[in-house]
Design a protein around this motif. Structure first.
Motif, mmCIF file in Angstrom:
data_model
loop_
_atom_site.group_PDB
_atom_site.id
_atom_site.type_symbol
_atom_site.label_atom_id
_atom_site.label_comp_id
_atom_site.label_asym_id
_atom_site.label_seq_id
_atom_site.Cartn_x
_atom_site.Cartn_y
_atom_site.Cartn_z
ATOM 1 N N LEU A 19 -35.028 26.154 6.196
ATOM 2 C CA LEU A 19 -35.537 26.727 6.464
ATOM 3 C C LEU A 19 -34.485 27.396 7.194
ATOM 4 C CD1 LEU A 19 -38.387 24.386 6.627
ATOM 5 C CD2 LEU A 19 -36.393 23.927 5.331
ATOM 6 N N ALA A 20 -34.541 28.081 7.066
ATOM 7 C CA ALA A 20 -33.560 28.875 7.798
ATOM 8 C C ALA A 20 -33.783 28.633 9.268
ATOM 9 C CB ALA A 20 -33.765 30.339 7.463
ATOM 10 N N GLY A 21 -33.135 29.270 10.162
ATOM 11 C CA GLY A 21 -33.160 28.913 11.571
ATOM 12 C C GLY A 21 -34.550 28.836 12.169
ATOM 13 N N ALA A 22 -34.627 28.341 13.383
ATOM 14 C CA ALA A 22 -35.926 28.123 14.019
ATOM 15 C C ALA A 22 -36.650 29.434 14.224
ATOM 16 C CB ALA A 22 -35.717 27.424 15.353
ATOM 17 N N ALA A 23 -37.943 29.441 13.930
ATOM 18 C CA ALA A 23 -38.732 30.649 14.095
ATOM 19 C C ALA A 23 -39.011 30.922 15.569
ATOM 20 C CB ALA A 23 -40.046 30.545 13.334
ATOM 21 N N MET A 24 -39.171 29.866 16.336
ATOM 22 C CA MET A 24 -39.471 30.012 17.753
ATOM 23 C C MET A 24 -38.851 28.858 18.500
ATOM 24 S SD MET A 24 -43.190 30.427 19.586
ATOM 25 C CE MET A 24 -43.626 31.657 18.376
ATOM 26 N N ALA A 25 -37.888 29.128 19.348
ATOM 27 C CA ALA A 25 -37.199 28.058 20.051
ATOM 28 C C ALA A 25 -38.059 27.515 21.174
ATOM 29 C CB ALA A 25 -35.879 28.570 20.614
ATOM 30 N N ALA A 26 -37.953 26.218 21.396
ATOM 31 C CA ALA A 26 -38.636 25.595 22.526
ATOM 32 C C ALA A 26 -37.857 25.883 23.793
ATOM 33 C CB ALA A 26 -38.718 24.093 22.303
ATOM 34 N N GLN A 255 -30.600 15.525 6.127
ATOM 35 C CA GLN A 255 -30.027 15.167 4.843
ATOM 36 C C GLN A 255 -28.907 14.152 5.007
ATOM 37 O OE1 GLN A 255 -27.841 18.166 2.633
ATOM 38 N NE2 GLN A 255 -28.561 17.345 0.672
ATOM 39 N N GLY A 256 -28.090 14.299 6.040
ATOM 40 C CA GLY A 256 -27.018 13.335 6.277
ATOM 41 C C GLY A 256 -27.555 11.951 6.561
ATOM 42 N N GLY A 257 -28.647 11.868 7.329
ATOM 43 C CA GLY A 257 -29.234 10.569 7.636
ATOM 44 C C GLY A 257 -29.798 9.890 6.413
ATOM 45 N N THR A 369 -40.222 14.772 8.870
ATOM 46 C CA THR A 369 -38.859 14.981 8.391
ATOM 47 C C THR A 369 -38.578 16.452 8.111
ATOM 48 O OG1 THR A 369 -38.924 12.769 7.403
ATOM 49 C CG2 THR A 369 -37.195 14.234 6.650
ATOM 50 N N CYS A 370 -39.532 17.144 7.512
ATOM 51 C CA CYS A 370 -39.319 18.547 7.157
ATOM 52 C C CYS A 370 -39.455 19.481 8.352
ATOM 53 C CB CYS A 370 -40.285 18.964 6.060
ATOM 54 S SG CYS A 370 -40.161 17.999 4.537
ATOM 55 N N ASN A 371 -40.284 19.117 9.335
ATOM 56 C CA ASN A 371 -40.463 19.976 10.508
ATOM 57 C C ASN A 371 -39.360 19.812 11.539
ATOM 58 O OD1 ASN A 371 -42.895 21.128 9.643
ATOM 59 N ND2 ASN A 371 -44.137 19.515 10.571
ATOM 60 N N ASP A 372 -38.682 18.672 11.533
ATOM 61 C CA ASP A 372 -37.703 18.392 12.586
ATOM 62 C C ASP A 372 -36.456 19.256 12.487
ATOM 63 O OD1 ASP A 372 -39.178 16.514 13.925
ATOM 64 O OD2 ASP A 372 -37.996 14.782 13.304
ATOM 65 N N VAL A 373 -36.022 19.568 11.260
ATOM 66 C CA VAL A 373 -34.727 20.229 11.083
ATOM 67 C C VAL A 373 -34.749 20.999 9.769
ATOM 68 C CG1 VAL A 373 -33.673 18.247 9.888
ATOM 69 C CG2 VAL A 373 -32.211 19.836 11.160
ATOM 70 N N ALA A 374 -33.965 22.068 9.679
ATOM 71 C CA ALA A 374 -33.884 22.853 8.444
ATOM 72 C C ALA A 374 -33.111 22.082 7.378
ATOM 73 C CB ALA A 374 -33.199 24.188 8.720
ATOM 74 N N TRP A 375 -33.648 22.054 6.173
ATOM 75 C CA TRP A 375 -33.039 21.382 5.032
ATOM 76 C C TRP A 375 -32.497 22.414 4.046
ATOM 77 C CZ3 TRP A 375 -33.236 16.030 3.382
ATOM 78 C CH2 TRP A 375 -33.709 15.165 4.376
ATOM 79 N N PRO A 376 -31.493 22.035 3.255
ATOM 80 C CA PRO A 376 -31.013 22.954 2.217
ATOM 81 C C PRO A 376 -32.151 23.355 1.285
ATOM 82 C CG PRO A 376 -29.515 21.099 2.447
ATOM 83 C CD PRO A 376 -30.719 20.773 3.277
ATOM 84 N N ARG A 377 -32.146 24.631 0.873
ATOM 85 C CA ARG A 377 -33.225 25.154 0.044
ATOM 86 C C ARG A 377 -32.861 25.257 -1.435
ATOM 87 N NH1 ARG A 377 -38.031 25.551 2.810
ATOM 88 N NH2 ARG A 377 -38.644 27.316 1.515
ATOM 89 N N ASP A 378 -31.563 25.181 -1.763
ATOM 90 C CA ASP A 378 -31.153 25.368 -3.148
ATOM 91 C C ASP A 378 -30.964 24.029 -3.837
ATOM 92 O OD1 ASP A 378 -27.653 25.274 -3.085
ATOM 93 O OD2 ASP A 378 -28.907 25.227 -1.275
ATOM 94 N N LEU A 404 -35.907 16.013 -1.691
ATOM 95 C CA LEU A 404 -37.155 15.741 -0.983
ATOM 96 C C LEU A 404 -37.991 17.025 -0.915
ATOM 97 C CD1 LEU A 404 -35.987 13.514 2.003
ATOM 98 C CD2 LEU A 404 -37.555 12.836 0.187
ATOM 99 N N PRO A 405 -39.292 16.904 -0.625
ATOM 100 C CA PRO A 405 -40.122 18.111 -0.493
ATOM 101 C C PRO A 405 -39.636 19.076 0.583
ATOM 102 C CG PRO A 405 -41.511 16.173 -0.757
ATOM 103 C CD PRO A 405 -40.108 15.673 -0.568
ATOM 104 N N CYS A 406 -38.797 18.619 1.494
ATOM 105 C CA CYS A 406 -38.270 19.497 2.551
ATOM 106 C C CYS A 406 -37.523 20.700 1.970
ATOM 107 C CB CYS A 406 -37.348 18.714 3.473
ATOM 108 S SG CYS A 406 -38.154 17.333 4.308
ATOM 109 N N ALA A 407 -36.987 20.581 0.755
ATOM 110 C CA ALA A 407 -36.303 21.701 0.124
ATOM 111 C C ALA A 407 -37.257 22.858 -0.162
ATOM 112 C CB ALA A 407 -35.639 21.239 -1.171
ATOM 113 N N PHE A 408 -38.563 22.582 -0.206
ATOM 114 C CA PHE A 408 -39.565 23.600 -0.536
ATOM 115 C C PHE A 408 -40.644 23.709 0.534
ATOM 116 C CE2 PHE A 408 -37.926 21.543 -4.365
ATOM 117 C CZ PHE A 408 -37.372 22.635 -5.045
#
Length: 498
Positions: A19-26, A255-257, A369-378, A404-408
């Protein structure tokens, strides 16, 4: 500055198949560490636990705790987190509360204390704490989420299937995309995007306040290490004792983990191979570890070409990976190989069509897993990773690097992942087996490096997923961890057991 370690060596007597960068930073972590709800005088309204929470070994009581769905809008929509408590049988010895997480993400934690007691949780730990379990948001009795998984869907959960070639990556990408779309379609109340490790850590602080406590202690396993690291980084001043067992390596699983599963399987496979070679007369898998390894690859290749009784090479590799979770599983794993070699394995029963009993577990894992960090999209980047890890970690790497579904995933992360903070009390004990198929030693080392002077690393020269209480048989690891939990100091240096 990183401290200089003094290794403390100790001699020791020498859980399965999470996902590309965070939409709204905490708000910045430094700001968050300065705030948080104050303890409540009233406390939760304890009562009987839900009927499906079975804990015969402990006197367990349950209560809901109300938290914001979005912690950035504390006055907005509220959800309830179901919490359990096994009170200290000796209040005069009570130190405080010990909050638990069993891993996942995705499993119910309400009865986890019962599992620990069954495994031999020392009496002095039970006496020192009111032990607190909870279903994390999105799970069980805590505003569960659903992606609508059914029993006939070709989805294996948190571990993608082994990709024997590029076509297998494309096949998995189509499945992963469908899963992401299913999740979006079933997210009718908009809760899915708020299921994240950072939000669960904030929920924990709301639970702390509801319990009337200034501080909490924490014991977390596997993914629980990421959750504990997040809480200790967001709220360091609210922590007493923190034990992180079998470590992801950060506050999130990226992805590294996931790819480190390949490293862990490679490092742990030799332990099973030596065990099986010593029992070649019984199982016939090979008289040397090298011969057992050769049997694995030849059998996997054969099943890739010709499945046996419904078991193909992907299922065989996944079953073997699960069989590396601990030596107690080696016998079943060896017998399965033996049966496949002779063609005698019966096909697995096919469940009737309908909702999957794993729906909430899979859904919560994916959302976190998908909400915690941006994953590669390609997809091409996954194809390259699979090819690389198939060579580097041939036992299982081409599964760990798969899509993983995080790519989409339809939502970009709402905030950056929590950064592990070295600022705070020195009260974090990181416990790790030397060989672990899913959270290898490198994860414990990475987390220890990030905490700096706040942590010590205890390495048990054992094999499998999980160290503390009934998982391994190390007196050293058990004694060191228990002494710390009941009030002893953090070891002066890193500890090696065995």
């Amino acid at each position: 500055m990183r401290r200089r370690r003094t290794a403390v060596r100790a001699t020791a007597l020498a859980a399965l198949v999470g996902l590309a960068g965070a939409a709204m930073a905490a708000p910045a972590a430094a700001q968050e560490r300065e705030r948080g709800p104050v303890p409540s005088a009233a406390g939760p309204a304890w009562g009987p636990c839900p009927a499906d929470v079975v804990a015969p070994l402990v006197d367990l009581r349950c209560a809901p705790v109300t938290v914001p769905l979005d912690h950035r809008e504390p006055g907005g929509e509220q959800i309830q987190i179901m919490v359990s408590r096994a009170a200290s049988p000796k209040p005069e010895k009570r130190r405080g509360v010990l909050m638990l997480n069993q891993g996942g993400p995705g499993g119910s934690g309400l009865a986890f204390v019962n599992d620990l007691v069954k495994r031999g949780l020392p009496a002095n730990v039970q006496e020192s704490y009111d032990i607190i379990g909870f279903d994390t948001r999105g799970v069980g009795h805590s505003a569960p989420v659903s992606c609508g998984f059914t029993t006939d869907q070709d989805y294996t959960g948190n571990i993608p299937p082994y990709a024997a070639d590029d076509a297998a990556v494309s096949e998995q990408a189509a499945i992963a995309k469908d899963v992401a779309q299913r999740c979006a379609a079933h997210d009718r109340n908009g809760h899915l995007r708020h299921v994240s490790t950072a939000n669960v850590a904030r929920d924990m602080d709301r639970i702390r306040a509801a319990l009337g406590e200034e501080k909490i202690s924490f014991l977390g396993f596997s993914y629980g290490s990421a959750l504990g690291a997040a809480y200790a980084s967001l709220f360091p001043g609210r922590t007493d004792r923190v034990v992180l067992d079998s470590n992801v390596g950060d506050t999130h699983l990226d992805q590294g983990g996931i790819r480190r599963y390949g490293l862990g399987a490679e490092e742990t496979f030799g332990d099973f191979a030596r065990w099986a070679a010593d029992r070649h007369g019984t199982y016939g898998l090979g008289a040397t570890p090298e011969a057992v390894r050769a049997t694995y690859f030849s059998l996997a290749a054969r099943l890739d070409e010709t499945p046996s009784a419904g078991i193909d090479g992907r299922v065989f590799r996944l079953a073997t990976f699960a069989g590396l979770y601990g030596p107690t599983l080696y016998g079943v794993t060896a017998a399965t190989w033996q049966s496949l070699l002779t063609g005698g394995t019966a096909p697995a029963p096919v469940p009737p069509p309908g909702p999957s009993p794993s729906d909430t577990m899979f859904s919560a894992f994916i959302a976190t897993t998908c909400n915690d960090v941006a994953w590669p999209r390609d997809v091409e980047s996954y194809r390259r990773a699979v090819a690389q890890d198939r060579e580097r970690y041939p036992v299982f790497g081409a599964a760990a690097a798969n899509v993983l579904p995080c790519a989409f995933w339809p939502h970009p992360p709402a905030e950056p992942p929590v950064a592990v903070s070295g600022e705070g009390p020195a009260n974090v004990l990181i416990v790790q087996n030397r060989h672990d198929p899913v959270t290898p030693l490198r994860g414990g080392q990475l987390l220890d490096e990030k905490f700096g002077d706040r942590s010590r690393l205890l390495v048990e020269n054992g094999s499998g997923h999980g160290v503390y209480v009934g998982v391994g048989d190390s007196a050293c690891a058990l004694d060191t961890t228990t002494a710390f939990l009941v009030g002893g100091p953090l070891p002066p240096g890193d500890v090696t057991c065995g």
